[in-house]
Design a protein around this motif. Structure first.
Motif, PDB file in Angstrom:
ATOM      1  N   LYS A  54       6.691  -7.916  36.441  1.00 45.34           N
ATOM      2  CA  LYS A  54       5.909  -7.292  35.247  1.00 45.34           C
ATOM      3  C   LYS A  54       4.727  -6.608  35.975  1.00 45.34           C
ATOM      4  O   LYS A  54       4.518  -5.295  35.453  1.00 45.34           O
ATOM      5  N   TYR A  55       4.103  -7.006  36.860  1.00 45.05           N
ATOM      6  CA  TYR A  55       2.783  -6.535  37.268  1.00 45.05           C
ATOM      7  C   TYR A  55       3.208  -5.376  38.247  1.00 45.05           C
ATOM      8  O   TYR A  55       2.587  -4.358  38.090  1.00 45.05           O
ATOM      9  N   LYS A  56       4.476  -5.130  39.127  1.00 42.91           N
ATOM     10  CA  LYS A  56       4.707  -4.213  39.643  1.00 42.91           C
ATOM     11  C   LYS A  56       5.466  -3.001  38.950  1.00 42.91           C
ATOM     12  O   LYS A  56       5.129  -1.986  39.094  1.00 42.91           O
ATOM     13  N   LYS A  57       6.074  -3.508  37.896  1.00 43.08           N
ATOM     14  CA  LYS A  57       6.408  -2.534  37.058  1.00 43.08           C
ATOM     15  C   LYS A  57       5.125  -1.529  36.374  1.00 43.08           C
ATOM     16  O   LYS A  57       5.471  -0.304  35.983  1.00 43.08           O
ATOM     17  N   LEU A 110      -7.868  -0.815  51.048  1.00 47.81           N
ATOM     18  CA  LEU A 110      -7.476   0.546  50.410  1.00 47.81           C
ATOM     19  C   LEU A 110      -6.255   0.323  49.331  1.00 47.81           C
ATOM     20  O   LEU A 110      -6.058   0.891  48.408  1.00 47.81           O
ATOM     21  N   PHE A 111      -5.208  -0.480  49.950  1.00 50.15           N
ATOM     22  CA  PHE A 111      -3.930  -0.487  49.258  1.00 50.15           C
ATOM     23  C   PHE A 111      -3.686  -1.942  48.494  1.00 50.15           C
ATOM     24  O   PHE A 111      -2.904  -2.414  48.208  1.00 50.15           O
ATOM     25  N   PHE A 112      -5.143  -2.485  48.446  1.00 47.70           N
ATOM     26  CA  PHE A 112      -5.331  -3.879  47.486  1.00 47.70           C
ATOM     27  C   PHE A 112      -4.366  -4.076  46.440  1.00 47.70           C
ATOM     28  O   PHE A 112      -3.585  -5.053  46.442  1.00 47.70           O
ATOM     29  N   ASN A 113      -4.191  -3.123  45.482  1.00 42.97           N
ATOM     30  CA  ASN A 113      -3.623  -3.230  44.246  1.00 42.97           C
ATOM     31  C   ASN A 113      -2.057  -3.437  44.419  1.00 42.97           C
ATOM     32  O   ASN A 113      -1.228  -3.551  43.542  1.00 42.97           O
ATOM     33  N   LEU A 114      -1.571  -2.687  45.560  1.00 41.85           N
ATOM     34  CA  LEU A 114      -0.320  -2.721  45.907  1.00 41.85           C
ATOM     35  C   LEU A 114       0.529  -4.007  46.737  1.00 41.85           C
ATOM     36  O   LEU A 114       1.378  -3.876  47.043  1.00 41.85           O
TER      37      LEU A 114
END
Length: 212
Positions: A54-57, A110-114
């Motif tokens: 769900k988070y990735k979506k 920089l890409f922390f949320n991914l």
């Protein structure tokens, strides 16, 4: 013949001793310690759980800075890869030698949320060459936002130069990250160089024209 036997025994003993030294290397112990004390996971999501899916979506598109870094970085050491044939989307891999540790952490934030997990350290030894080295790496999630970029940059598993995408999205920020991944300073000629061995001559001529 007796001298040959003696030499082989001494040589074998030397090799066994060096191999033992590598197996008991302080550098290897240091890597184990670094991994035990690395940053905690950003989210306490169980891998492949419904919460993680769900988070990735719900992840947004790449920010402008993230896109510029990906496009520039893929000209160098950054890599987009499909982990298995079962994964629908590629993930971004960042891997560097320990000398570039701070740069890897810069990219991680920089890409922390991914990302699901923080950078990890890995010990390597080449027994025949008696060498040791340490790398540090991390991966993003496998995400649909990387699919079109992967298609533009790769023909199968081979990188190519997507001139149209570079014309739109290659910026000074991207060039800086290309240099961080695959650039160097030539002391003899006093100039900065980029390693471009994986690209064809035709692609490089188009890239030179774009940069000019």
């Amino acid at each position: 013949p007796s001298h040959d036997i003696c030499y082989r025994k001494n040589n074998k003993n030397t090799m066994n001793q060096k191999e033992k030294q590598l197996n008991n290397s302080p550098l290897k112990e240091w890597v184990i310690l670094k991994n035990k004390n690395r940053l905690p996971k950003r989210l306490s999501l169980v891998r492949n759980s419904s919460e993680e899916k769900k988070y990735k979506k719900n992840l947004p598109e790449l920010t402008a800075s993230q896109l510029e870094v990906v496009v520039g970085g893929l000209l160098g050491d950054l890599c987009l890869q499909y982990v298995t044939t079962k994964r629908n989307y590629p993930r971004l891999q960042i891997l560097q030698g320990i000398q570039q540790e701070r740069y890897v952490y810069f990219l991680y934030f920089l890409f922390f949320n991914l990302c699901g997990t923080p950078p990890r350290y890995q010990y390597h030894n080449v027994i025949g060459a008696w060498k040791e080295r340490v790398t540090v790496h991390f991966y993003t999630y496998s995400l649909p936002v990387f699919e079109s970029i992967h298609s533009a940059f790769y023909e199968g598993k081979v990188k190519k130069l997507p001139i149209d995408l570079l014309r739109q999205s290659l910026t000074s920020l991207g060039l800086g990250h290309w240099f961080m991944g695959d650039g160097s300073y030539d002391n003899r000629d006093r100039c900065y160089t980029f390693s471009t061995n994986c690209f064809s001559r035709e692609d490089l001529e188009l890239l030179i024209g774009l940069l000019e």
